[in-house]
Design a protein around this motif. Structure first.
Motif, short mmCIF file in Angstrom:
data_model
loop_
_atom_site.label_atom_id
_atom_site.label_comp_id
_atom_site.label_asym_id
_atom_site.label_seq_id
_atom_site.Cartn_x
_atom_site.Cartn_y
_atom_site.Cartn_z
N GLY A 459 17.71 -0.94 -17.41
CA GLY A 459 16.72 -1.39 -18.70
C GLY A 459 14.81 -1.82 -17.75
O GLY A 459 14.46 -2.39 -18.98
N GLN A 460 14.92 -2.36 -16.78
CA GLN A 460 13.75 -2.55 -16.68
C GLN A 460 13.15 -1.10 -15.91
O GLN A 460 12.87 -0.38 -15.15
CB GLN A 460 13.59 -3.73 -15.15
N ASP A 461 11.50 -1.51 -15.43
CA ASP A 461 11.02 -0.50 -15.55
C ASP A 461 9.58 -0.73 -14.09
O ASP A 461 9.12 -1.74 -14.01
CB ASP A 461 9.54 0.67 -16.25
N VAL A 462 9.29 0.33 -13.33
CA VAL A 462 8.77 -0.28 -11.43
C VAL A 462 8.09 0.67 -11.19
O VAL A 462 8.57 2.12 -11.64
CB VAL A 462 9.34 -1.02 -10.78
N ASP A 463 6.95 0.93 -10.89
CA ASP A 463 5.61 1.85 -10.79
C ASP A 463 4.76 1.96 -9.16
O ASP A 463 5.48 1.08 -9.14
CB ASP A 463 4.67 2.12 -11.52
N ALA A 464 4.69 2.33 -9.16
CA ALA A 464 4.42 2.23 -7.68
C ALA A 464 2.97 1.59 -7.19
O ALA A 464 3.07 1.09 -6.62
CB ALA A 464 3.86 4.26 -7.48
N PRO A 465 1.98 1.35 -8.18
CA PRO A 465 0.80 0.47 -7.97
C PRO A 465 1.57 -0.21 -7.81
O PRO A 465 0.82 -0.97 -6.95
CB PRO A 465 0.30 0.95 -9.10
N GLU A 466 2.11 -1.25 -8.66
CA GLU A 466 3.13 -2.54 -8.88
C GLU A 466 3.22 -2.50 -7.72
O GLU A 466 2.70 -3.59 -6.38
CB GLU A 466 3.67 -2.62 -9.63
N LEU A 467 3.95 -1.77 -6.59
CA LEU A 467 4.59 -2.00 -5.04
C LEU A 467 3.02 -2.03 -4.04
O LEU A 467 3.46 -2.35 -3.84
CB LEU A 467 6.04 -0.58 -5.31
N ASP A 468 2.95 -0.49 -4.85
CA ASP A 468 1.94 -1.31 -3.31
C ASP A 468 1.18 -2.53 -3.71
O ASP A 468 0.97 -2.68 -2.25
CB ASP A 468 1.12 0.32 -3.90
N GLN A 469 1.05 -2.53 -5.38
CA GLN A 469 -0.04 -3.97 -4.20
C GLN A 469 1.15 -5.74 -3.89
O GLN A 469 0.01 -5.84 -3.05
CB GLN A 469 0.17 -4.33 -6.45
N ILE A 470 1.97 -5.49 -4.17
CA ILE A 470 3.32 -6.33 -3.96
C ILE A 470 2.77 -6.64 -2.21
O ILE A 470 2.58 -7.40 -1.09
CB ILE A 470 4.61 -6.20 -4.28
N CYS A 471 2.89 -5.39 -1.64
CA CYS A 471 2.90 -4.95 -0.56
C CYS A 471 0.94 -5.13 0.06
O CYS A 471 1.40 -5.90 1.31
CB CYS A 471 2.41 -3.73 -0.02
N LEU A 472 -0.07 -4.51 -0.94
CA LEU A 472 -0.68 -5.22 0.02
C LEU A 472 -1.72 -6.69 -0.47
O LEU A 472 -2.35 -6.62 1.17
CB LEU A 472 -2.09 -4.47 -0.74
N ASP A 473 -0.29 -7.16 -0.56
CA ASP A 473 -0.75 -9.02 -0.70
C ASP A 473 -0.47 -9.39 0.69
O ASP A 473 -0.05 -10.29 0.07
CB ASP A 473 -0.03 -9.37 -2.31
#
Ligand code: AMP
Length: 513
Positions: A459-473
């Motif tokens: 029931g939850q969504d996740v997308d590539a830009p969000e994951l990219d951001q977590i990596c960059l951080d």
């Protein structure tokens, strides 16, 4: 000593105490278990004409009979070959033939899968079902006295789970299994006759290894009615069997338990210890587990070749929040176990200093005698007298070992080593990510590029830009995945280990099209 002396002792000291329980019903007290074991041992030697050292396979889902056959083998000086019940017929065939098994015990469910293999495998005399009349007759035989064995006599052919290639039979001796048992008491947990272990992971592997310390101390082995892992059933069983229960889980099973809605209302006060290992446990999951269940976690790092005993993270280490390296420690596999020497070697078997990554090696009484019938693989694994685990890792200055993936899972991109586990840990910090697996894909310029397979929480969504951001951080830019694949589930083997080989094959096939 013969391992089975532990059962004989428990029967003398704790004869009336429950030894085996199915659900909430006692099926065997120690007196009955030891009587059945000695009788079956007599039948194996006298009616089935097996000689010391002969192999007896156990192809069954978790059940009381599985424990009876195993202990009877040891009592009779035979070598047990426990095989995971979920394997394919071809895999059973391979292991039965490779081990030169003479008699294979099976259960009603597997009769069709394993039955008939005695016609095609020359060494295999018989397949006997524990739901047959013959089984009852074998238990009715005269008990035989405990067989004398040498410490290096074979007790258990432990077939590796085979996340790559054909499984190999790690040959474990009586000495290895006694050492494993004593190391359990040294570092993992204490056991009293009131305590129990719930076998919801296969008794043919890690959970079965932990039956030994329970027998040694007269504790009881509890087998769920389902014979396997069902979180709701587990939670019910915790309450039903008083006296404090524990279990051994693969990390993926803990994640499923923590996500189960029944956990919220469950009374877990009777749950003593959750021992986990067999694959990486991610820090975010572990922290959630500690928050929800308290100071009950113990981690072990082991492999079939050194059963359950290489390093460990004790109960206390899991909650030492004031330690400056607390989080790093949670992400580690802990310190060398009391009775083994563990080092990190380079490719030429030279010891590497603290902080440098190399192959984890060990020596001690838990280390297998070798691979069954496979001198080449044995020589390779045991070069310089140390067991080479195939795992890459590094020690910190306090002696805590952090694994950096198996050597074959390491990604080399632009000449730099990238350890998938580090990226997986970061991606799992995203609250909508349920599971993740990172692999390398061949790349013309870089050698390999990083790809992440991601499973979102229901029931939850996740997308590539969000994951990219977590990596960059959190990690160096070059380590972040070049591609995210959103999938419903990850391929796993029967022990819940993620099969990176399958993910790599999938990518290769796509590329070939
Ligand atoms: P098996 O022989 O099938 O039990 O697989 C053993 C392998 O599982 C080890 O060589 C490690 O790669 C992995 N493993 C075992 N315990 C742990 C752990 N606590 N953390 C990470 N990986 C582990």
């Amino acid at each position: 000593m013969n391992l089975a002396a532990m059962l004989a002792r428990a029967s003398r000291l704790h004869g009336n105490r429950p030894a085996l329980v199915r659900g909430a019903a006692v099926t065997h007290d120690y007196r009955q278990l030891s009587q059945d074991v000695a009788a079956l041992a007599g039948s194996l030697r006298n009616s089935l004409n097996l000689a010391p050292g002969d192999r007896v396979a156990i192809a069954m889902a978790n059940c009381a009979e599985l424990a009876i056959v195993k202990w009877a083998c040891w009592h009779a000086g035979l070598c047990a070959v426990p095989i995971n019940a979920k394997l394919h017929r071809r895999e059973f065939e391979y292991i039965l033939a490779d081990s030169g098994t003479r008699v294979c015990f099976t259960d009603a469910k597997l009769e069709n899968t394993v039955g008939g293999l005695d016609d095609t495998i020359p060494s295999l005399d018989r397949v006997i079902s524990v739901s047959s009349r013959e089984w009852s007759a074998l238990l009715a035989a005269d008990p035989m006295p405990l067989t004398d064995v040498a410490p290096d006599d074979n007790a258990w052919l432990f077939y590796t789970s085979g996340t790559t290639g054909q499984p190999k039979g790690a040959t474990l001796t009586h000495r290895n299994l006694v050492a494993q048992t004593m190391n359990f008491f040294a570092d993992v947990d204490q056991v009293t006759p009131e305590n129990g272990i719930i076998h919801s992971a296969p008794m043919t592997h890690g959970s079965g290894c932990y039956g030994l310390p329970y027998v040694a101390k007269g504790g009881c082995q509890i087998i769920p009615e389902s014979g396997g892992f069902d979180p709701a059933e587990m939670l019910e069983l915790i309450g039903k069997n008083g006296g404090g229960v524990s279990f051994f889980f693969a990390p993926t099973m803990i994640v499923r338990l923590l996500a189960h809605p029944a956990l919220g209302d469950a009374d877990t006060s009777n749950l003593r210890t959750i021992i986990y290992g067999g694959g990486p446990m991610y820090v975010a999951d572990l922290q959630r587990g500690i928050e929800m269940l308290g100071q009950k976690f113990v981690q072990i790092y082991g492999q079939g070749e050194a059963p359950m005993t290489i390093t460990g993270l004790t109960r206390a280490m899991h909650v030492e929040t004031s330690h400056p390296r607390y989080l790093e420690r949670l992400g580690s596999v802990g310190a060398a176990r009391t009775d083994v020497e563990v080092k990190v070697f380079d490719q030429d078997d030279n010891e590497l200093p603290t902080g440098e990554i190399g192959e984890v090696v060990l020596r001690g009484d838990v280390v297998m005698k070798g691979y069954w019938n496979n001198p080449d693989a044995t020589a390779k694994a045991m070069s310089s007298g140390w067991l080479h685990t195939g795992d890459m890792g590094a020690f910190d200055e306090d002696g805590f070992l952090t694994l950096k993936d198996r050597s074959k899972d390491m990604i080399i991109s632009g000449g730099t080593n990238i350890y998938p586990r580090e990226i997986e840990e970061v991606l799992l910090r995203h609250t909508a990510v349920e599971e993740v697996s990172v692999i390398g894909k061949p790349h013309a310029d870089w050698g390999e590029e990083v790809i992440a397979f991601v499973v979102a929480k229901p029931g939850q969504d996740v997308d590539a830009p969000e994951l990219d951001q977590i990596c960059l951080d959190n990690i160096a830019r070059f380590k972040r995945p070049k591609q995210y694949r959103f999938v419903d589930s990850l391929p796993k083997n029967n022990y819940g280990k993620i099969l990176k080989t399958e993910l790599r094959t999938q990518i290769e096939k796509e590329d070939a099209q």
